[in-house]
Structure formats: structure tokens, C-alpha cells
Design an enzyme around this catalytic site. Structure first.
Site, PDB file in Angstrom:
ATOM      1  N   ARG A 172      -1.877  -3.385  -2.663  1.00 24.95           N
ATOM      2  CA  ARG A 172      -2.565  -3.468  -1.373  1.00 24.95           C
ATOM      3  C   ARG A 172      -2.524  -2.116  -0.675  1.00 24.95           C
ATOM      4  NH1 ARG A 172      -1.308  -7.905   3.352  1.00 24.95           N
ATOM      5  NH2 ARG A 172       0.782  -6.985   3.303  1.00 24.95           N
ATOM      6  N   ASP A 456       6.869  -8.517   8.800  1.00 22.25           N
ATOM      7  CA  ASP A 456       6.164  -7.265   8.550  1.00 22.25           C
ATOM      8  C   ASP A 456       5.353  -6.912   9.793  1.00 22.25           C
ATOM      9  OD1 ASP A 456       3.805  -8.745   8.507  1.00 22.25           O
ATOM     10  OD2 ASP A 456       3.482  -8.539   6.351  1.00 22.25           O
TER      11      ASP A 456
END
Length: 542
Positions: A172, A456
Site C-alpha cells: 500500500r 494507525d
């Protein structure tokens, strides 16, 4: 073949203490020339699409609504098209583990027993230069099987299992909004997405093909099918550039913005030769709802984050539409994150956390998802059991077309169907989690254990966005107190003092606590709402 000409990219000076020892293996002339060409060809369109985001947000602020696009109705109505068939390495995705690309995580994730590892240069990774370059090196080393790690504290050593037992990597890159200041082209930074994608693709595309896999990507924070079209054009160019067959790249798009939820079929259509699925990125999705409808009045005010479960009507609409859309088009539908961290020191708490994960994964498997995410290796068997029970020996359940699902445009933004309201404790929690996460991020950590959850950047985005929204809406909590900027400042000061006591004076002063406190207040209380907190945070990152 002659040597490539020196790249027109300029590499910024970096403190030697923060320069990866083997940086030259990643920043070769040939790799930088490729990144420069990506930048020259595609950054202007990136810039136009970012401007389009702002225009769309202004329209949402004016109308407080969204709808499916009339101009693409024919794509949705045409039942004949499908995405490309999944390659063997991505056909069974029943459990995916996520995490940053530091050396220890690289080994543990590949060894975890998950089918896929989302190797994350985005929300689970703070983009220090060490992390950006070091993560690329770790992936190259893993593919070359020359990676190992010894924990300095415990002395425990880590090494890769046999190749057939390793997870398939889906990388990603950063979102379109982020720049990489360490690589400059004509005095402007290159988009972080093109740096991450370009370096990884250039070094590993052919290497991965030789291993029976391929360059596979997760695309974050996509807001429209036009952004998917840009990625597709990048894939076409990149495959020709390095000389691999068209269609080798596969991309899974995170549907983690409210605008993308209205364009799922169009996003798959734009990427159809390279698409492998969509993912229900639940935390960023909530952030996107708050961000886009933050000034839409009481009916758009979200309650505490933990009160918004996946069984909320508007979240059910989103996830069921995603499964229906994917299976109609032959794509994988991947479920959301189980962020719980097993607690081996507290068996009772651990049992409760695992039960929550099991319920979440049972629901996803029952709804037709083909796989789901976990944040910790110990959760892989739990998630796998839920999907094994439904899939058996089948790699996926794309044959479940979910034709029973019917979702209207209004269903996706029916926030006021929730009975829960914001609470005073929810405000305290938002301040606590936001402060603790930002402090760790400023020290270079993107995936952080906070109060039993792996958090996150999406976590901090929800925290500060909810604070902003509650203050702007003048929410009155159950204790009679009204959400005001002064109340937030008071709570933030109290929490900062409590952290100082908790961690001790030395750890407090050597950390980034005051900076984190100040930044959280800025992005939570400024009238001019920051699109992403990582933009001002990046200016403070070492």
C-alpha cells in the site's frame, strides 16, 4: 545497453544518522529515472484531482447530500463486464494481516499464516526517510530471502519460513495528498504515492513474477473513479516501461471514503484489467463521513467511535453494497480491520477481545465477504476459522451474488439512524488516543498499541474530526457540559499532565508529547479544518 542517464530528481540532504545504510540499493539512477518519468507524466493529473476533491467537498457543504452519479449510470446498468480473473496468488484471501514494513514486522507478517500481508507505507507507517527507504529494502531482502532479525531486548531471532508458507504481499503506497520532500523535481516534491509505487514496482515487478506472484497493490483514500482511472493509466505505463505483460499488476481499492462508496462499480470498471477487489476500510470511512458532513447539522453528528459498530444501519448498507458490487463484477470483497491486540497477561480480557473478533469475522463471512483483515498474528487463526467455516475448501464465495441487497443513496448517509450520542468520556477518549497516537507518529511509529487496540493514522483522524464536529455542533453531553474549545483545551491539559505522571519525567521530556498536544488542538479546533492531520504533522516529522 548503455547506463541510464542521471535522474532529474534531486535527493534532499538527510542527517547521516537517519540515512539508511544501503540507500543506494534503492535510489539507483534507473529507479529514480522511472520515478521522475511517473512524476512528469502523472503529477499534473494528480493535482487536478486534488482540486476536484475540494470542489466536491464544497458541494457537499452546500447540499448536505450525495448520490450515485447520473453520468455513469450506463456502467452500473451494464451487466456484461467483469474484472480480470484473479491470479493464483490472490485467489484465496480469507485472512489478510496488515502492518508497517519494518524488518521484524516483515518477517512476522510473512510468517503469520495469513494468505496476504498488506505491506503498509501508508497509515501504519510514519513517512520518515528511514521508513520510506528502509521499508523498500526490507521487501527486496524478503524476496531475495536474505532477511533476518534479532530483537536486541529479548535476543530472539526471526527468519522466514519456506516460500510456500509465506503470505502474498499486497503493498500500500501513500495517498495522493501526501508529498515526499526528500525527492524533488524542479524544486517541488514528488507525490509520496509515486515514490512508494515507483520504487517498489521498478525493483520488484520482474522479481515477483519469477516467484510466481506479481506486483500487487492496495490503493488508499480513493475518492472517485477518476482517481482510479489515473492509477490504471499509471499501471499501463509502468508495465510497458519495465517490459512485463499488461494485466500483471493487480490492485485492491480501499472504499474508505464516503464519496467512493457511491462509485464502487465505476472504480472497478476503470481498473477492470488490473482490479482484484474492494476493501471495507472502516476507520477511514468514518473519518471521511465526519470530514465531509462535519458542518451538516445534528443529523450528521457521529457518537463515540466505539459506539459506531458495523451493525449500524448506514455501515451495514456500505458493507453489503460492497459485497454485492464486488461479486457482481467477479472481484474479491475484503472485510475490515480487527484491531484488537491479544493480551497474554490478562486471560479474561483476552478472551473477551477474541470473542469480539470472532463475532466480527463470523458476521463478515456470513455476509459474503471473501476475506478480512487482522492487525496481529495471534488473530490469524481466529479469522481463518470464521472463513473456513463458510468457505470450506473454496478459495472465495464470489458465487454469492447478494441480489437480495438493495441500498439507496440515502441509506449510506443515514447517520441519524443511530440511537447513541456523543459522551463526555468519548471526548476524553478522543483526546487521549489522538495525543498518544500523534506523539508516536512524530517519533516515526505508524502502528501503535493504545488501550488494547492497534491504532494507525485513521484513528487519530477520527479522534480530531469528532472533536471538531462536536465543538462546531455545540454538542451537550450527558453530564450537561457543552463541547467547547475551552473544554477541549482543559481536558487536553489534564491528559498531558496525566501522561507526564504515567511515563515519568525523562520519557516525557525525551518524547514528542508537547508537540502532539499542540498539534491535536490545532487540527481539532482551528476553524480552517485541515484536510488530513498528516499534512501539518509531516512538517514536524524528523
Amino acid at each position: 545497453m548503455s547506463a541510464p542517464a542521471p535522474s532529474p530528481l534531486a535527493i534532499a540532504e538527510v542527517d547521516p544518522a537517519h540515512t539508511p545504510e544501503r540507500q543506494g540499493e534503492v535510489l539507483t539512477d534507473a529507479a529514480l529515472a522511472f520515478v521522475a518519468e511517473l512524476h512528469r507524466r502523472f503529477t499534473p493529473r494528480r493535482d487536478e484531482l486534488l482540486a476536484r476533491r475540494a470542489e466536491r467537498r464544497a458541494e457537499i457543504a452546500r447540499t448536505s447530500t450525495l448520490d450515485f452519479l447520473p453520468e455513469t449510470a450506463q456502467i452500473r446498468a451494464d451487466d456484461s463486464w467483469k474484472v480480470a480473473e484473479a491470479p493464483a496468488a490472490l485467489n484465496d484471501r480469507r485472512v489478510e494481516i496488515t502492518g508497517p514494513t519494518d524488518r521484524k514486522m516483515t518477517i512476522n507478517a510473512l510468517n503469520s499464516g495469513a494468505k496476504v500481508w498488506l505491506a503498509d507505507f501508508e497509515d501504519a507507517s510514519a513517512p520518515t526517510w528511514e521508513n520510506v527507504v528502509g521499508g523498500q529494502l526490507n521487501l527486496i531482502d524478503a524476496y531475495e530471502r536474505r532477511i533476518d532479525f534479532t530483537d536486541a531486548g529479548s535476543g530472539k531471532s526471526y527468519a522466514l519460513k519456506p516460500a510456500e508458507e509465506l503470505a502474498t504481499v499486497v503493498m500500500r503506497p501513500r495517498g495522493w495528498h501526501l508529498e515526499e520532500r526528500h525527492l524533488q523535481f524542479e524544486d517541488r516534491p514528488v507525490p509520496g504515492a509515486l515514490v512508494d509505487f515507483g520504487l517498489y514496482f521498478f525493483h520488484n515487478a520482474k522479481r515477483l513474477l519469477s516467484l510466481g506472484k506479481g506486483p500487487y497493490f492496495y490503493l488508499p483514500k480513493t475518492e472517485s473513479h477518476l482517481e482510479a482511472r489515473l492509477w490504471n493509466d499509471i499501471f499501463v505505463f509502468a508495465q510497458d516501461y519495465v517490459g512485463i505483460p499488461q494485466g500483471t499488476v493487480r490492485a485492491t481499492v480501499l472504499i474508505e471514503t464516503i464519496t467512493a462508496a457511491y462509485e464502487m462499480e465505476e472504480i472497478l470498471y476503470e481498473l477492470r484489467d488490473h482490479a482484484s477487489g474492494l476493501n471495507a476500510g472502516r476507520w477511514d470511512y468514518l473519518f471521511s463521513i465526519v470530514k465531509n458532513f462535519r458542518d451538516g447539522g445534528a443529523k450528521f453528528v457521529l457518537p463515540d467511535r466505539n459506539a459506531v459498530t458495523m451493525t449500524a444501519p448506514f455501515m451495514r448498507a456500505y458493507t453489503e453494497l460492497l459485497v454485492r458490487t464486488c461479486h457482481k463484477r467477479g472481484a474479491h470483497a475484503i472485510g475490515g480491520m480487527a484491531a484488537f491486540i491479544p493480551n497474554r497477561r490478562d486471560p479474561e480480557a483476552n478472551e473477551k477481545a477474541l470473542a469480539k473478533v470472532k463475532n466480527d469475522k463470523d458476521r463478515e463471512a456470513g455476509d459474503g465477504f471473501d476475506g478480512s483483515w487482522v492487525a496481529h498474528p495471534d488473530l490469524v487463526p481466529v479469522a481463518r476459522a470464521s472463513f473456513d467455516a463458510v468457505l470450506g475448501d473454496k478459495p472465495h464465495q464470489k458465487d454469492r451474488l447478494r441480489e437480495d441487497v438493495s441500498v439507496s443513496a440515502a441509506d449510506l448517509i443515514a447517520i441519524d439512524t443511530l440511537d447513541a450520542k456523543p459522551t463526555y468520556q468519548g471526548l476524553i477518549d478522543a483526546v487521549q488516543v489522538g495525543t498518544r497516537y500523534i506523539e508516536a507518529w512524530l517519533r516515526g511509529l505508524g502502528a501503535v498499541a493504545i488501550f488494547g487496540l492497534m491504532e494507525d493514522a485513521a484513528t487519530a483522524e477520527i479522534s480530531r474530526s469528532q472533536i471538531w464536529q462536536w465543538v462546531d455542533a455545540g454538542v451537550v453531553f450527558e453530564n450537561g457540559q457543552k463541547a467547547t474549545a475551552d473544554l477541549v483545551r482543559k481536558i487536553a491539559a489534564e491528559q498531558l499532565a496525566a501522561i507526564r505522571t504515567e511515563v515519568g519525567e525523562d520519557a516525557f521530556t525525551s518524547g514528542k508529547w508537547q508537540q502532539a498536544h499542540d498539534l491535536l488542538l490545532k487540527v481539532s479546533l482551528d476553524a480552517d479544518y485541515a484536510e488530513f492531520l498528516t499534512l501539518p504533522a509531516y512538517e514536524l516529522l524528523g
